[in-house]
Design an enzyme around this catalytic site. Structure first.
Site, mmCIF file in Angstrom:
data_model
loop_
_atom_site.group_PDB
_atom_site.id
_atom_site.type_symbol
_atom_site.label_atom_id
_atom_site.label_comp_id
_atom_site.label_asym_id
_atom_site.label_seq_id
_atom_site.Cartn_x
_atom_site.Cartn_y
_atom_site.Cartn_z
ATOM 1 N N ARG A 1 -8.584 7.049 19.441
ATOM 2 C CA ARG A 1 -8.750 5.608 19.459
ATOM 3 C C ARG A 1 -10.005 5.222 18.690
ATOM 4 O O ARG A 1 -10.952 6.008 18.560
ATOM 5 C CB ARG A 1 -8.844 5.083 20.898
ATOM 6 C CG ARG A 1 -7.519 5.105 21.650
ATOM 7 C CD ARG A 1 -6.509 4.169 21.003
ATOM 8 N NE ARG A 1 -5.269 4.049 21.728
ATOM 9 C CZ ARG A 1 -4.184 4.800 21.521
ATOM 10 N NH1 ARG A 1 -4.221 5.765 20.617
ATOM 11 N NH2 ARG A 1 -3.077 4.589 22.209
ATOM 12 N N ARG B 1 -5.423 11.400 22.274
ATOM 13 C CA ARG B 1 -5.379 9.940 22.235
ATOM 14 C C ARG B 1 -6.524 9.437 21.366
ATOM 15 O O ARG B 1 -7.546 8.956 21.852
ATOM 16 C CB ARG B 1 -5.479 9.368 23.644
ATOM 17 C CG ARG B 1 -5.189 7.872 23.743
ATOM 18 C CD ARG B 1 -5.259 7.385 25.186
ATOM 19 N NE ARG B 1 -4.873 6.004 25.324
ATOM 20 C CZ ARG B 1 -3.625 5.567 25.402
ATOM 21 N NH1 ARG B 1 -2.625 6.432 25.361
ATOM 22 N NH2 ARG B 1 -3.351 4.292 25.524
ATOM 23 N N GLU C 1 -12.077 -1.571 21.811
ATOM 24 C CA GLU C 1 -11.211 -0.401 21.597
ATOM 25 C C GLU C 1 -9.905 -0.839 20.970
ATOM 26 O O GLU C 1 -9.377 -1.915 21.290
ATOM 27 C CB GLU C 1 -10.966 0.300 22.940
ATOM 28 C CG GLU C 1 -10.142 1.586 22.838
ATOM 29 C CD GLU C 1 -8.713 1.426 23.345
ATOM 30 O OE1 GLU C 1 -8.074 2.460 23.616
ATOM 31 O OE2 GLU C 1 -8.212 0.277 23.439
ATOM 32 N N CYS D 1 -3.341 -4.012 20.402
ATOM 33 C CA CYS D 1 -3.266 -3.053 19.299
ATOM 34 C C CYS D 1 -2.001 -3.206 18.475
ATOM 35 O O CYS D 1 -1.915 -2.696 17.374
ATOM 36 C CB CYS D 1 -3.335 -1.625 19.847
ATOM 37 S SG CYS D 1 -1.927 -1.151 20.882
#
Length: 440
Positions: free
Chosen positions: A165, A163, A112, A74
């Site tokens: 995502r 969180r 993800e 990421c």
């Protein structure tokens, strides 16, 4: 039972999620040797080191599988990084995923990444990723699905952590179909699910474990400087008084006496902060000056510890009753309901009522791992904190995947025997957990 390949596997967030849904991992890849050791200790599968090696000859090196998952790096897309996207070497690993997909064509994929992958600065990157996946034959929505574990109730796998995502889900339908059908509705919205109120979360009830004596959790203890920072700002709250309104912007103590003339040349955002801080000081000058006389050490704190951000709404103004996070941008305080996103840097939340940081095992609970079975294999706590900051949230991944399979059952069955295995496994492993089967 279906088989999956787990790329950029970390310590196995996707593995835990898919195993609960009837999946068996047949291959994993993880470049970090410490995370790889934890993965093997928990799942009995030794990850290969480099995805690029697999992508060089996927037909020979990657086994046939029904689902491909991966939390690909990421940092090229994160707001906390340089946001170089595909221009950074790690960003080009998307091409390796596509090479594997082109060779093996698993019926279902789930990737993800940070939410920012679809943000304004990465728009070209996201469009490139989407285009590559569609060209490879996967049905991909125009935007990634955004979701956070704190939006799910605990009985559905939620966790008290904000969180958000980006989840990229796809089913193999062939290039022509994938290029034609693009208006795809997501299976979830980025909002509380099923009437759940995230304010019902409690870190004390859902995350914290019984206290342990001895040196077992030395990494959780606060040092003298950290306690001084908290006590000093607690003194500020006491002096300012319960009736004073705390602002929504960060308080910068070192700018409270700034002269307006010093605003010249500052960026607009910074000048606005300085102006607001000066006005706040003028409004509360007697109380602030009294606080500084009692706590003169504040002027010697590191700059980031002279910044204070109150996000605890109408909570008691006692930091030792709240959740505290030491960030590069300052000291942030929140209600002890749900935690901010775990990150790979040293920003582990401090639970004020217990006067310590969350333990590695507690951060694992925030990420949805089962504390009764998950192990860090005796490694150093700092490595465990880093790995949890990089992990895929288990409960969210499980719920999103199950919802996707339910919504796209027809497409997935048509993708071949592997798709049929995926559908049957999810149907048989979801309801037996005592949960309502996912519905549209």
């Amino acid at each position: 039972m279906f088989e999956f390949v787990d790329l950029f596997a970390g310590v196995g967030g996707f593995h835990a999620a898919l195993k609960r849904l009837g999946g068996t991992g047949v291959q994993a890849a993880e470049i970090d040797r410490h995370a790889s050791a934890v993965y093997q200790a928990n799942w009995g599968l030794a990850p290969v080191r480099d995805v690029r090696t697999l992508a060089a000859d996927p037909a020979a090196l990657v086994p046939e599988h029904d689902v491909l998952v991966g939390g690909f790096p990421c940092q090229p897309f994160s707001k906390s990084g340089r946001q170089l996207g595909m221009a950074e070497e790690r960003g080009t690993l998307v091409h390796d995923i596509v090479a594997i997909l082109a060779a093996r064509r698993p019926p279902v994929i789930m990737l993800e990444n940070v939410r920012n992958i679809a943000g304004p600065r990465q728009r070209v990157v996201w469009e490139a990723v989407r285009s590559m996946l569609r060209e490879t034959g996967y049905l991909i929505a125009d935007e990634p699905l955004i979701f956070s574990p704190h939006l799910l109730p605990p009985e559905l796998g939620g966790a008290p952590q904000v969180r958000e995502r980006a989840y990229i889900l796809g089913v193999y339908v062939g290039r022509a179909h994938a290029m034609r059908e693009t208006n795809i509705e997501h299976v979830l919205r980025n909002e509380p699910y099923g009437g759940w109120d995230p304010q019902n979360w409690s870190l004390e009830d859902h995350v914290l474990l019984p206290e342990q004596r001895g040196d077992g959790h030395r990494a959780t203890r606060l040092d003298a400087s950290e306690e001084s920072w908290i006590n000093t700002w607690n003194g500020f709250l006491a002096h300012i008084g319960a009736e004073a309104k705390l602002p929504g912007f960060p308080l910068w103590e070192f700018e409270w006496k700034a002269r307006r003339s010093t605003l010249a040349g500052l960026p607009d955002w910074k000048a606005d902060f300085v102006r607001k801080n000066h006005d706040f000081y003028v409004e509360h000058r007697p109380q602030i000056d009294a606080w500084r006389r009692q706590f003169p050490q504040v002027s010697r704190f590191p700059t980031s510890r002279r910044k204070f951000e109150w996000q605890a709404q109408n909570s008691d103004r006692d930091l030792w009753k709240l959740l505290i996070q030491f960030r590069p941008s300052g000291i942030r305080v929140k209600r002890p309901t749900y935690a901010p996103a775990l990150v790979a840097m040293a920003q582990t939340p401090i639970f004020g009522p217990r006067r310590r940081r969350l333990t590695p095992e507690e951060t694992a609970r925030l990420q949805g791992f089962d504390p009764a079975s998950f192990t860090f294999a005796g490694q150093r706590p700092l490595l465990s904190y880093k790995q949890m900051g990089n992990a895929v949230n288990v409960g969210t991944a499980q719920f999103v995947f199950a919802k996707y399979v339910e919504r796209n059952e027809a497409h997935i069955r048509r993708a071949g025997p592997g798709g049929e295995r995926v559908v049957r496994a999810v149907e048989s492993h979801w309801a037996p957990r005592g949960l309502a089967a996912p519905s549209s």
